[in-house]
Design a protein around this motif. Structure first.
Motif, short mmCIF file in Angstrom:
data_model
loop_
_atom_site.label_atom_id
_atom_site.label_comp_id
_atom_site.label_asym_id
_atom_site.label_seq_id
_atom_site.Cartn_x
_atom_site.Cartn_y
_atom_site.Cartn_z
N THR A 48 -31.22 -1.20 -6.62
CA THR A 48 -30.78 0.00 -7.34
C THR A 48 -29.54 -0.33 -8.16
OG1 THR A 48 -31.49 1.33 -5.44
CG2 THR A 48 -30.08 2.41 -7.06
N VAL A 49 -29.53 0.06 -9.43
CA VAL A 49 -28.31 -0.09 -10.24
C VAL A 49 -27.30 0.94 -9.73
CG1 VAL A 49 -27.30 0.05 -12.55
CG2 VAL A 49 -29.65 -0.78 -12.27
N VAL A 50 -26.13 0.49 -9.24
CA VAL A 50 -25.16 1.45 -8.72
C VAL A 50 -23.96 1.65 -9.64
CG1 VAL A 50 -25.82 1.16 -6.30
CG2 VAL A 50 -24.04 -0.30 -7.26
N LYS A 51 -23.80 0.77 -10.61
CA LYS A 51 -22.69 0.98 -11.56
C LYS A 51 -22.98 0.19 -12.83
CE LYS A 51 -18.00 1.83 -12.11
NZ LYS A 51 -17.30 3.05 -11.86
N THR A 52 -22.58 0.77 -13.96
CA THR A 52 -22.70 0.05 -15.23
C THR A 52 -21.39 0.17 -15.99
OG1 THR A 52 -23.45 1.95 -16.52
CG2 THR A 52 -25.16 0.69 -15.43
N TRP A 53 -21.06 -0.86 -16.71
CA TRP A 53 -19.90 -0.82 -17.63
C TRP A 53 -20.40 -1.26 -18.99
CZ3 TRP A 53 -19.94 -3.00 -12.80
CH2 TRP A 53 -18.99 -2.55 -11.85
N GLY A 54 -19.92 -0.65 -20.06
CA GLY A 54 -20.32 -1.07 -21.40
C GLY A 54 -21.79 -0.74 -21.64
N SER A 55 -22.43 -1.54 -22.51
CA SER A 55 -23.79 -1.19 -22.90
C SER A 55 -24.81 -1.85 -21.98
CB SER A 55 -24.04 -1.62 -24.35
OG SER A 55 -23.88 -3.01 -24.47
N ALA A 56 -25.10 -1.17 -20.88
CA ALA A 56 -26.09 -1.68 -19.94
C ALA A 56 -27.46 -1.12 -20.31
CB ALA A 56 -25.73 -1.27 -18.53
N PRO A 57 -28.51 -1.94 -20.14
CA PRO A 57 -29.84 -1.51 -20.57
C PRO A 57 -30.46 -0.40 -19.73
CG PRO A 57 -29.94 -3.68 -19.57
CD PRO A 57 -28.50 -3.32 -19.66
N ARG A 58 -30.18 -0.34 -18.43
CA ARG A 58 -30.75 0.73 -17.59
C ARG A 58 -29.60 1.47 -16.94
NH1 ARG A 58 -35.76 1.33 -15.64
NH2 ARG A 58 -34.89 3.43 -15.67
N LYS A 59 -29.71 2.79 -16.87
CA LYS A 59 -28.60 3.58 -16.34
C LYS A 59 -28.54 3.47 -14.82
CE LYS A 59 -30.95 8.02 -16.20
NZ LYS A 59 -30.65 9.39 -15.88
N ALA A 60 -27.37 3.84 -14.27
CA ALA A 60 -27.19 3.81 -12.83
C ALA A 60 -28.24 4.69 -12.16
CB ALA A 60 -25.79 4.29 -12.47
N GLY A 61 -28.81 4.20 -11.06
CA GLY A 61 -29.87 4.92 -10.38
C GLY A 61 -31.23 4.28 -10.63
N SER A 62 -31.35 3.45 -11.66
CA SER A 62 -32.63 2.79 -11.94
C SER A 62 -32.99 1.86 -10.79
CB SER A 62 -32.53 1.97 -13.23
OG SER A 62 -32.11 2.79 -14.29
N GLN A 63 -34.28 1.78 -10.48
CA GLN A 63 -34.70 1.01 -9.31
C GLN A 63 -35.80 0.01 -9.60
OE1 GLN A 63 -35.39 4.31 -6.50
NE2 GLN A 63 -33.56 3.61 -5.40
N LEU A 64 -35.81 -1.04 -8.79
CA LEU A 64 -36.83 -2.09 -8.86
C LEU A 64 -37.30 -2.33 -7.43
CD1 LEU A 64 -38.10 -4.55 -10.59
CD2 LEU A 64 -36.21 -5.88 -9.65
N ALA A 65 -38.62 -2.18 -7.21
CA ALA A 65 -39.17 -2.49 -5.89
C ALA A 65 -39.68 -3.92 -5.90
CB ALA A 65 -40.29 -1.51 -5.54
N ILE A 66 -39.42 -4.66 -4.81
CA ILE A 66 -39.80 -6.07 -4.74
C ILE A 66 -40.64 -6.31 -3.49
CG2 ILE A 66 -38.92 -8.46 -4.57
CD1 ILE A 66 -36.26 -6.39 -5.66
N ARG A 67 -41.79 -6.97 -3.65
CA ARG A 67 -42.67 -7.29 -2.53
C ARG A 67 -42.41 -8.71 -2.06
NH1 ARG A 67 -49.02 -6.25 -3.50
NH2 ARG A 67 -49.06 -8.45 -4.07
N ASP A 68 -42.76 -9.02 -0.81
CA ASP A 68 -42.41 -10.34 -0.25
C ASP A 68 -43.04 -11.52 -0.99
OD1 ASP A 68 -44.92 -9.71 0.66
OD2 ASP A 68 -44.41 -9.72 2.79
N ASP A 69 -44.08 -11.27 -1.81
CA ASP A 69 -44.65 -12.38 -2.59
C ASP A 69 -44.07 -12.44 -4.01
OD1 ASP A 69 -45.74 -10.12 -3.62
OD2 ASP A 69 -47.83 -10.73 -3.43
#
Lengths: 239, 108
Positions: B23-44
């Motif tokens: 989860t993006v928890v903080k951004t400074w300057g011009s970040a591409p995804r806002k705070a709160g954006s999420q990425l799910a990752i599988r074990d493979d």
């Protein structure tokens, strides 16, 4: 985080109410505060801020960093007129995670087969609008060109808090619309809320291109501060 | 396939995979995804969602795989042009982002 929490997140998402996840920045334990419990929570102010701004907040409280991760229901898009532009618009809006509802009393247009993934209400706008809440996270677009269909939807929208109102039609059509509404007692400042001609000026030609210009305008209204959007819009339209 | 990270994470857990969520928890300057954006990752290594414009996902997945076998743990990462790893996995846009990874406990 555990599986039980993920299930709770999905359940709450399906209820289409706002909620918030709270944890310390470096601690696994995460709690879900659902909509009904926000008011009495000890961090209610920060939770409400995160939800209102629709953005995660990282805040230091008594020497510890806390995460407030808000989840809001999707933004609603109400399309009046199940016309060709509506077919394209519903697809791109759906892809941008909008919750799309299409309204048209004309059965030939409102056929569910034309909108396989969206809710279609085959009814007059005045009846359909009774079951739809037009709130701060709702956009309304009228596409029929028929004053007797578009006007009632636009008047309902003007009397609501919806963040975007757009009406298809040329400058001439829009001028006539404004004149009609003024005769009905709407003042000119309120009528500025209607975006007409609809869409950002990208010289769109086809229904698909018009849908993109409408969607771009809706997103600009959603994401820009109110003050800057009016200035930008002037610049865009005068380009 | 849905593109909702939480929905996918839950499906993967039910299929018996181990899963992490970034989860993006903080951004400074011009970040591409806002705070709160999420990425799910599988074990493979399969991933759904995003935490940047594709600039740091590879490194986030590597970090996630390091903790994915220790359920109910957390890792914090920071990326940006001031970071040591800037030339390898930094943000081309010049922003800074802070990311939290949670490895998810499959509690039945």
């Amino acid at each position: 985080m555990d599986k039980t929490l993920l299930k709770k997140i999905l359940e709450n998402k399906n209820k289409k109410k706002s909620f918030c996840l709270i944890s310390q920045a470096d601690v696994a334990e995460t709690s879900l505060v659902n909509n009904e419990d926000i008011e009495k929570h000890k961090f209610s102010k920060l939770i409400k801020k995160a939800i209102y701004e629709d953005k995660l907040i990282l805040e230091e409280i008594d020497g510890k960093e806390w995460i407030f991760n808000p989840f809001n229901p999707p933004v609603k898009l109400i399309i009046v007129g199940a016309v060709h532009v509506a077919q394209s618009l519903s697809i791109i809006a759906e892809n941008a995670n909008f919750d799309v509802v299409i309204i048209d009393p004309r059965e030939a247009f409102a056929a569910q087969d034309r909108f396989p993934n969206n809710k279609v209400i085959c009814a007059w706008p005045e009846d359909a609008f009774k079951e739809i809440q037009l709130d701060e996270r709702t956009a309304v677009v009228t596409l029929t060109h028929e004053p007797n269909l578009d006007d009632i939807a636009l008047k309902n929208s003007l009397n609501s808090k919806c963040f975007y109102i757009g009406a298809l039609g040329s400058k001439k059509t829009h001028k006539k619309r404004i004149d009609r509404f003024m005769q009905d007692g709407f003042n000119s400042d309120l009528l500025k809320r209607i975006n007409g001609p609809i869409g950002l000026p990208i010289n769109a030609q086809t229904p698909q291109e018009i849908a993109i210009s409408i969607m771009a305008e809706i997103i600009s209204s959603l994401r820009y501060q109110k003050e800057s959007i009016e200035e930008l819009r002037e610049n865009w339209k005068n380009r | 396939m849905s593109n909702d990270p939480i929905e996918n994470a839950l499906n993967w857990l039910e299929q018996g995979h181990k899963v992490a969520i970034a989860t993006v928890v903080k951004t400074w300057g011009s970040a591409p995804r806002k705070a709160g954006s999420q990425l799910a990752i599988r074990d493979d290594g399969l991933m759904v969602g995003s935490v940047s414009g594709g600039c740091v996902e590879g490194d986030v997945v590597e970090n996630a795989l390091e903790i994915i076998n220790t359920p109910y743990s957390v890792k914090l990462l920071q990326y940006g042009i001031t970071n040591d790893t800037a030339w390898e996995v930094g943000l081309a846009c010049g922003g800074d982002i802070k990311i939290r990874i949670d490895s998810i406990q499959n509690d039945g």
